[in-house]
Design a protein around this motif. Structure first.
Motif, short mmCIF file in Angstrom:
data_model
loop_
_atom_site.label_atom_id
_atom_site.label_comp_id
_atom_site.label_asym_id
_atom_site.label_seq_id
_atom_site.Cartn_x
_atom_site.Cartn_y
_atom_site.Cartn_z
N TYR A 159 0.87 -1.23 -0.07
CA TYR A 159 0.06 0.08 -0.01
C TYR A 159 0.91 1.14 0.01
O TYR A 159 1.91 1.27 0.75
N THR A 190 -3.94 9.72 2.55
CA THR A 190 -4.29 8.99 1.52
C THR A 190 -3.58 7.73 1.13
O THR A 190 -2.62 7.53 1.58
N ARG A 239 -3.30 4.36 -1.39
CA ARG A 239 -3.45 3.51 -2.80
C ARG A 239 -3.08 2.24 -2.47
O ARG A 239 -1.76 1.77 -2.21
#
Length: 299
Positions: free
Chosen positions: A203, A290, A292
């Protein structure tokens, strides 16, 4: 009459450029403690983007490399015998179905300042490109120092990207004056001792600290990710050591990490982020995070 034709000048092939960024420490006391790294090429456009940005982007070439790598946790047990410990320099090579790691020096134990002492377990981080399923290891030492002979009990390798923790039993001396005189051995995993679990995935976690007075922290920041149906990851510290804790999470800063964690699926329903309250300035004002989930090709 002879007819002649003009040939177009032959274009010479342009030799390709290969970009191998690093931007990480090769130092025993920094990062993951490794003093040699395998580097894989990245796209030229990424290099240019990083060199031309205005300083606001959190992306770094070092993280691009890390996203293409996999991390192994290597535990080494020295036997509980007289003179079992060694002062020599120990190395290991991991062999997989696709490739091998090359020789990796086991320099910085995460557990003990004096490594490879009698009856102790030492832990190391080994980072490499994908070598496939682990098949065997080679471990040994350079026979240098005052006390070089070593009795190796076992090696345990946790490979999160494979979802496997493998035990490599040894129970023999690596000593020129003991056993068969060998100072390196090839060891195969004990299949019955292999523990399997759901493979981890990388991640990309970006943390934005607020721009207000006293916003930064020197504490140990951790994160937990939650997916659907009650699936969650373990609690994971974002910094590898206290030096990183002092360096990251400053006021008005953007810090990005590549972290291998349990796969919670395509949807992250929530996260838990916090710190241990340690350090001189532990209070932290967090602006946003954030996340991803990276695919296998690093995108």
């Amino acid at each position: 009459r002879l007819l002649t034709s003009k040939r177009a000048p032959r274009e010479e092939p342009v030799a390709p450029f290969y970009y191998f960024p690093c931007q990480r420490w090769l130092a025993v006391e920094e990062d993951d403690g490794q003093i040699a790294r395998e580097l894989v090429p990245v796209d030229e456009a990424f290099v240019k983007k990083d060199s031309e940005n205005d300083g606001q982007s959190p992306a770094t070439l070092g993280l691009e490399q890390k996203a293409k790598s996999t991390t192994y946790t290597v535990k080494v047990k020295t036997g509980d015998k007289k003179n079992a410990g060694t002062d020599a320099n120990v190395f290991i090579t991991l062999y997989g179905s696709k490739d091998d790691t090359g020789i990796v020096s086991l320099k910085a134990s995460k557990i003990n300042k004096n490594k490879f002492e009698r009856g102790k377990v030492d832990e190391f981080t080994v980072e490499s490109v994908d070598i496939g399923d682990l098949k065997k290891i080679k471990i040994g030492h350079d026979n240098k120092g005052n006390s070089t002979g070593w009795f190796l009990e076992w090696v345990e390798i946790d490979a999160p990207s494979l979802g496997q923790c493998l035990k490599f039993p040894c129970g023999r001396w690596l000593d020129k004056s003991e056993d068969d005189g060998a100072i390196e051995r090839i060891i195969f995993p004990a299949e019955l001792q292999t523990v399997e679990y759901i493979p981890f995935v990388p991640y990309e976690i970006t943390v934005y600290t607020s721009d207000i007075f006293g916003a930064g922290t020197d504490a140990d920041v951790f994160v937990v990710l939650y997916g659907s149906d009650g699936i969650c990851t373990r609690q994971k510290s974002l910094c590898l050591n206290k030096r990183e804790q002092r360096m990251y999470f400053e006021r008005n800063s953007v810090n990005q990490f590549i972290v291998e964690l349990e796969d919670v699926g395509d949807i992250i329903e929530k996260i838990r982020i916090g710190h241990n309250g340690g350090g001189l300035n532990s209070g932290w004002h967090l602006d946003r995070v954030t996340i991803r989930r990276l695919l296998p090709n690093g995108k």
